[in-house]
Design a protein around this motif. Structure first.
Motif, PDB file in Angstrom:
ATOM      1  N   GLU A  52     -75.956 131.377 -83.442  1.00 24.11           N
ATOM      2  CA  GLU A  52     -74.911 130.896 -84.351  1.00 24.11           C
ATOM      3  C   GLU A  52     -74.762 129.381 -84.264  1.00 24.11           C
ATOM      4  O   GLU A  52     -74.554 128.693 -85.275  1.00 24.11           O
ATOM      5  CB  GLU A  52     -73.579 131.569 -84.028  1.00 24.11           C
ATOM      6  N   GLN A  56     -75.221 126.927 -87.538  1.00 21.69           N
ATOM      7  CA  GLN A  56     -74.155 126.083 -88.075  1.00 21.69           C
ATOM      8  C   GLN A  56     -74.464 124.596 -87.919  1.00 21.69           C
ATOM      9  O   GLN A  56     -74.129 123.791 -88.796  1.00 21.69           O
ATOM     10  CB  GLN A  56     -72.826 126.420 -87.387  1.00 21.69           C
ATOM     11  N   LYS A  60     -78.504 125.752 -91.346  1.00 19.01           N
ATOM     12  CA  LYS A  60     -77.842 125.863 -92.646  1.00 19.01           C
ATOM     13  C   LYS A  60     -78.010 124.571 -93.443  1.00 19.01           C
ATOM     14  O   LYS A  60     -78.331 124.594 -94.643  1.00 19.01           O
ATOM     15  CB  LYS A  60     -76.357 126.185 -92.449  1.00 19.01           C
ATOM     16  N   ASN A  64     -80.125 123.972 -96.985  1.00 21.60           N
ATOM     17  CA  ASN A  64     -79.457 123.355 -98.133  1.00 21.60           C
ATOM     18  C   ASN A  64     -80.199 122.105 -98.598  1.00 21.60           C
ATOM     19  O   ASN A  64     -80.372 121.871 -99.796  1.00 21.60           O
ATOM     20  CB  ASN A  64     -78.011 123.004 -97.782  1.00 21.60           C
ATOM     21  N   LYS A  88     -79.643 135.282 -92.726  1.00 22.89           N
ATOM     22  CA  LYS A  88     -78.233 134.906 -92.541  1.00 22.89           C
ATOM     23  C   LYS A  88     -77.777 133.968 -93.656  1.00 22.89           C
ATOM     24  O   LYS A  88     -76.672 134.118 -94.184  1.00 22.89           O
ATOM     25  CB  LYS A  88     -78.043 134.237 -91.184  1.00 22.89           C
ATOM     26  N   TRP A  89     -78.633 133.021 -94.019  1.00 20.90           N
ATOM     27  CA  TRP A  89     -78.301 132.083 -95.086  1.00 20.90           C
ATOM     28  C   TRP A  89     -78.108 132.802 -96.415  1.00 20.90           C
ATOM     29  O   TRP A  89     -77.199 132.482 -97.185  1.00 20.90           O
ATOM     30  CB  TRP A  89     -79.404 131.041 -95.184  1.00 20.90           C
ATOM     31  N   ARG A  91     -76.972 135.727 -96.790  1.00 20.20           N
ATOM     32  CA  ARG A  91     -75.731 136.512 -96.764  1.00 20.20           C
ATOM     33  C   ARG A  91     -74.542 135.709 -97.270  1.00 20.20           C
ATOM     34  O   ARG A  91     -73.444 136.242 -97.417  1.00 20.20           O
ATOM     35  CB  ARG A  91     -75.452 137.019 -95.346  1.00 20.20           C
ATOM     36  N   GLU A  92     -74.761 134.417 -97.504  1.00 20.23           N
ATOM     37  CA  GLU A  92     -73.725 133.558 -98.072  1.00 20.23           C
ATOM     38  C   GLU A  92     -74.186 133.156 -99.474  1.00 20.23           C
ATOM     39  O   GLU A  92     -74.625 132.033 -99.700  1.00 20.23           O
ATOM     40  CB  GLU A  92     -73.516 132.329 -97.193  1.00 20.23           C
ATOM     41  N   SER A  94     -74.990 131.848-103.032  1.00 17.48           N
ATOM     42  CA  SER A  94     -74.555 130.661-103.758  1.00 17.48           C
ATOM     43  C   SER A  94     -75.659 130.284-104.726  1.00 17.48           C
ATOM     44  O   SER A  94     -76.714 130.919-104.782  1.00 17.48           O
ATOM     45  CB  SER A  94     -74.302 129.502-102.782  1.00 17.48           C
ATOM     46  N   THR A  97     -79.120 129.806-103.041  1.00 17.91           N
ATOM     47  CA  THR A  97     -80.039 130.919-102.801  1.00 17.91           C
ATOM     48  C   THR A  97     -80.794 131.293-104.072  1.00 17.91           C
ATOM     49  O   THR A  97     -81.973 131.673-104.023  1.00 17.91           O
ATOM     50  CB  THR A  97     -79.299 132.150-102.247  1.00 17.91           C
TER      51      THR A  97
END
Length: 214
Positions: A52, A56, A60, A64, A88-89, A91-92, A94, A97
């Motif tokens: 994690e 973070q 991530k 981006n 994991k990316w 799963r958010e 936007s 993605t």
């Protein structure tokens, strides 16, 4: 090959290329040098920080930025290998993605190896190496509709013919490796054999060959 390989330590050692200073080039014909630069990922799921923490603090933002820069520069390319962070990316959800999928489809962004992680090959049982490869490839098929055919293995501490065999069976026909004993790399460099076909001694037939770049 082994009887002819010297493992004597070089006089001058550089972290990643201690063998270079022993390559003698008595003469050559000057010509334009072609240089390949490969922007790529190497994201450790666990080392100094937690998974994690790495995600973070670094991963991530890296993902981006990849999407942002490739979208603005259509001639740029990038390769990504660690699926655990990609999952994991994603799963958010936007617009990032969605754009990531477009970049994969148009060839700007290539997924290499496609394992859940860049697996250790030195002390890992073959079942664990296979499981993580299956998990990563299943995710890619379900979410991006692709199966990688090039392997990128630049940080495992040693390379295993078993992993090479598994990758071949998973559809890889080319591999890039990095962490090779300097004595072996020096031996291959002196003979201009850093590109070679890797066939397992227990395979015994050309069907297990994989093209290696060292």
């Amino acid at each position: 090959m082994w009887p002819h390989i010297s493992v004597k330590y070089p006089q001058y050692v550089y972290t990643t290329s201690g063998w270079i200073q022993v390559i003698d080039v008595p003469n050559y014909n000057p010509k334009r040098l072609q240089v390949f630069i490969v922007p790529h990922s190497h994201q450790d799921p666990g080392w100094i920080e937690t998974f994690e923490g790495y995600y973070q603090s670094y991963t991530k933002k890296t993902l981006n930025n990849i999407v942002s820069f490739l979208s603005k520069n259509p001639t740029w390319k990038f390769i990504w290998s660690e699926i655990i962070f990609l999952e994991k990316w994603f799963r958010e959800p936007s617009s990032q993605t969605v754009e990531f999928k477009r970049l994969v489809a148009n060839g700007q962004l290539e997924i290499v190896t496609g394992g859940w992680v860049m697996a250790d090959e030195a002390v890992t049982h073959f079942s664990a190496m296979l499981d993580q490869l299956v998990e990563g490839h299943l995710w890619l098929r379900q979410n991006l509709g692709i199966t990688p055919n090039v392997s990128w293995s630049v940080d495992p501490f040693g390379h295993s013919p078993t992993m090479t065999y598994l990758l071949k069976e998973a559809g890889m026909d080319k591999m890039v490796i990095q962490r090779v004993h300097f004595g072996i790399k020096r031996h291959l460099a002196q003979r201009q054999q850093l590109e070679f076909l890797w066939r397992q001694t227990w395979g015994g037939y050309a069907g297990t060959n994989v093209w290696k770049q060292n």
